[in-house]
Design an enzyme around this catalytic site. Structure first.
Site, PDB file in Angstrom:
ATOM      1  N   ASP A  86       0.808  -1.231   0.000  1.00 12.86           N
ATOM      2  CA  ASP A  86       0.000   0.000   0.000  1.00 12.86           C
ATOM      3  C   ASP A  86       0.842   1.282   0.000  1.00 12.86           C
ATOM      4  O   ASP A  86       2.004   1.273   0.384  1.00 12.86           O
ATOM      5  CB  ASP A  86      -0.880   0.043   1.264  1.00 12.86           C
ATOM      6  CG  ASP A  86      -2.031  -0.952   1.214  1.00 12.86           C
ATOM      7  OD1 ASP A  86      -2.051  -1.798   0.314  1.00 12.86           O
ATOM      8  OD2 ASP A  86      -2.904  -0.862   2.100  1.00 12.86           O
ATOM      9  N   HIS A 137      -6.313   2.921  -3.931  1.00 15.48           N
ATOM     10  CA  HIS A 137      -6.185   3.149  -2.478  1.00 15.48           C
ATOM     11  C   HIS A 137      -6.592   4.597  -2.152  1.00 15.48           C
ATOM     12  O   HIS A 137      -6.010   5.213  -1.270  1.00 15.48           O
ATOM     13  CB  HIS A 137      -4.748   2.852  -2.051  1.00 15.48           C
ATOM     14  CG  HIS A 137      -4.545   2.687  -0.581  1.00 15.48           C
ATOM     15  ND1 HIS A 137      -5.445   2.067   0.257  1.00 15.48           N
ATOM     16  CD2 HIS A 137      -3.517   3.074   0.237  1.00 15.48           C
ATOM     17  CE1 HIS A 137      -4.982   2.073   1.499  1.00 15.48           C
ATOM     18  NE2 HIS A 137      -3.824   2.692   1.513  1.00 15.48           N
ATOM     19  N   HIS A 141      -5.739   9.545   0.231  1.00 17.80           N
ATOM     20  CA  HIS A 141      -5.467   8.760   1.440  1.00 17.80           C
ATOM     21  C   HIS A 141      -5.804   9.536   2.724  1.00 17.80           C
ATOM     22  O   HIS A 141      -4.942   9.716   3.614  1.00 17.80           O
ATOM     23  CB  HIS A 141      -3.987   8.348   1.461  1.00 17.80           C
ATOM     24  CG  HIS A 141      -3.717   7.153   2.326  1.00 17.80           C
ATOM     25  ND1 HIS A 141      -3.306   7.266   3.639  1.00 17.80           N
ATOM     26  CD2 HIS A 141      -3.793   5.825   2.089  1.00 17.80           C
ATOM     27  CE1 HIS A 141      -3.127   6.051   4.146  1.00 17.80           C
ATOM     28  NE2 HIS A 141      -3.430   5.164   3.232  1.00 17.80           N
ATOM     29  N   HIS A 233       3.543  -1.764   3.508  1.00 17.50           N
ATOM     30  CA  HIS A 233       3.420  -0.345   3.150  1.00 17.50           C
ATOM     31  C   HIS A 233       4.735   0.187   2.590  1.00 17.50           C
ATOM     32  O   HIS A 233       5.800  -0.191   3.076  1.00 17.50           O
ATOM     33  CB  HIS A 233       3.053   0.491   4.379  1.00 17.50           C
ATOM     34  CG  HIS A 233       1.679   0.216   4.897  1.00 17.50           C
ATOM     35  ND1 HIS A 233       1.419  -0.783   5.805  1.00 17.50           N
ATOM     36  CD2 HIS A 233       0.490   0.807   4.622  1.00 17.50           C
ATOM     37  CE1 HIS A 233       0.120  -0.795   6.072  1.00 17.50           C
ATOM     38  NE2 HIS A 233      -0.471   0.155   5.365  1.00 17.50           N
TER      39      HIS A 233
HETATM   40 ZN   LIG Z   1      -2.741   3.232   3.205  1.00 18.06          ZN
END
Ligand SMILES: [Zn+2]
Length: 266
Positions: A86, A137, A141, A233
């Site tokens: 991510d 995503h 964010h 991540h």
């Molecule tokens: Zn994220």
């Protein structure tokens, strides 16, 4: 209509109508009934939103077999896992992650933030060119408040990211993951309408907040199982310096190889 869609409509309607019904109940002297009505609506909303794997208000994929639409779970003998990364693309992390994936013949799905993808278009195209997948995503964010976003703003975050990724990568993303996995019923309704599917995870090292490589890895090792979805991540600095994601992935891919796991994309 599926039971999830029915429950989702009920939860949305409940929360829209409950304040009016509560006023009527209070005026009739039924204070506790009013409170119960409001609190039940809020509880249903919050549980389905704040528990990433909760599927009350829409499908949330938590295993590789569910992602593939297979009834049988992935067997211990095939040892396949779905690696998901991510928050990129990141100019320092993404190229190094791609080299590591190549070196281990592993495939991954990158859940990109639209604003980052817009800044680093070449990296998005590289990810596709090298056999991986890009996924949605959100555009910006908004990790602290996305769970509370209403229809307009929640939907814009999804649509704008979808447009950027489709334009840059020339493929339409199939997967969506909300920031921190918090997807309220409105988000799930829109995701379904857009033709996306919500992906959660089954193994994570908390590398969004923990920057000690060893702690991240030990946690991942304890949670990884055949057919699982691994969450990582990009964009963090490791304790003691250097980039966290490449350091973690390097060790993780070696460990997965030793244990006989293969990283695949559904
Ligand atoms: Zn994220």
């Amino acid at each position: 209509m599926t039971w999830r869609r029915l429950l989702r409509r009920t939860v949305i309607l409940w929360n829209v109508a409950a304040p009016f019904a509560a006023i009527a109940l209070v005026m009739s002297g039924l204070l506790w009934w009013a409170l119960g009505l409001l609190m039940t609506g809020h509880a249903l909303w919050l549980i389905s939103t704040l528990i990433p794997a909760c599927q009350w208000c829409g499908e949330v994929v938590t295993t590789l077999s569910q992602a593939r639409g297979e009834k049988e779970p992935v067997g211990a003998e095939s040892k396949e896992v779905w690696l998901t990364i991510d928050d990129g693309p990141h100019p320092e992390d993404t190229p190094r992650l791609l080299d590591l994936l190549d070196a281990h013949q592993a495939r991954a799905t990158f859940f990109f933030i639209g604003a980052n993808a817009k800044k680093h278009r070449k990296l998005v195209r590289q990810v596709i060119k090298r056999g991986h997948e890009v996924a949605n995503h959100t555009m910006n964010h908004p990790q602290y408040w996305y769970w509370a976003y209403g229809p307009g703003s929640a939907e814009r975050e999804i649509d704008e990211c979808q447009k950027v990724l489709s334009d840059v990568a020339d493929v339409t993303p199939r997967w969506f993951r909300a920031p921190a996995g918090f997807k309220n019923p409105i988000v799930q309704q829109h995701v379904e309408k857009t033709g996306l599917r919500v992906a959660a995870w089954s193994a994570r090292g908390h590398d969004g907040v923990v920057t000690d490589k060893e702690r991240v890895l030990q946690r991942l090792y304890s949670e990884i199982q055949p057919g699982g979805i691994i969450l990582m991540h990009e964009g963090r600095v490791a304790d003691g310096g250097g980039r966290l994601a490449p350091q973690v992935l390097d060790e993780l891919l070696k460990w997965l190889g030793e244990k006989g796991y293969r990283c695949v994309v559904p």
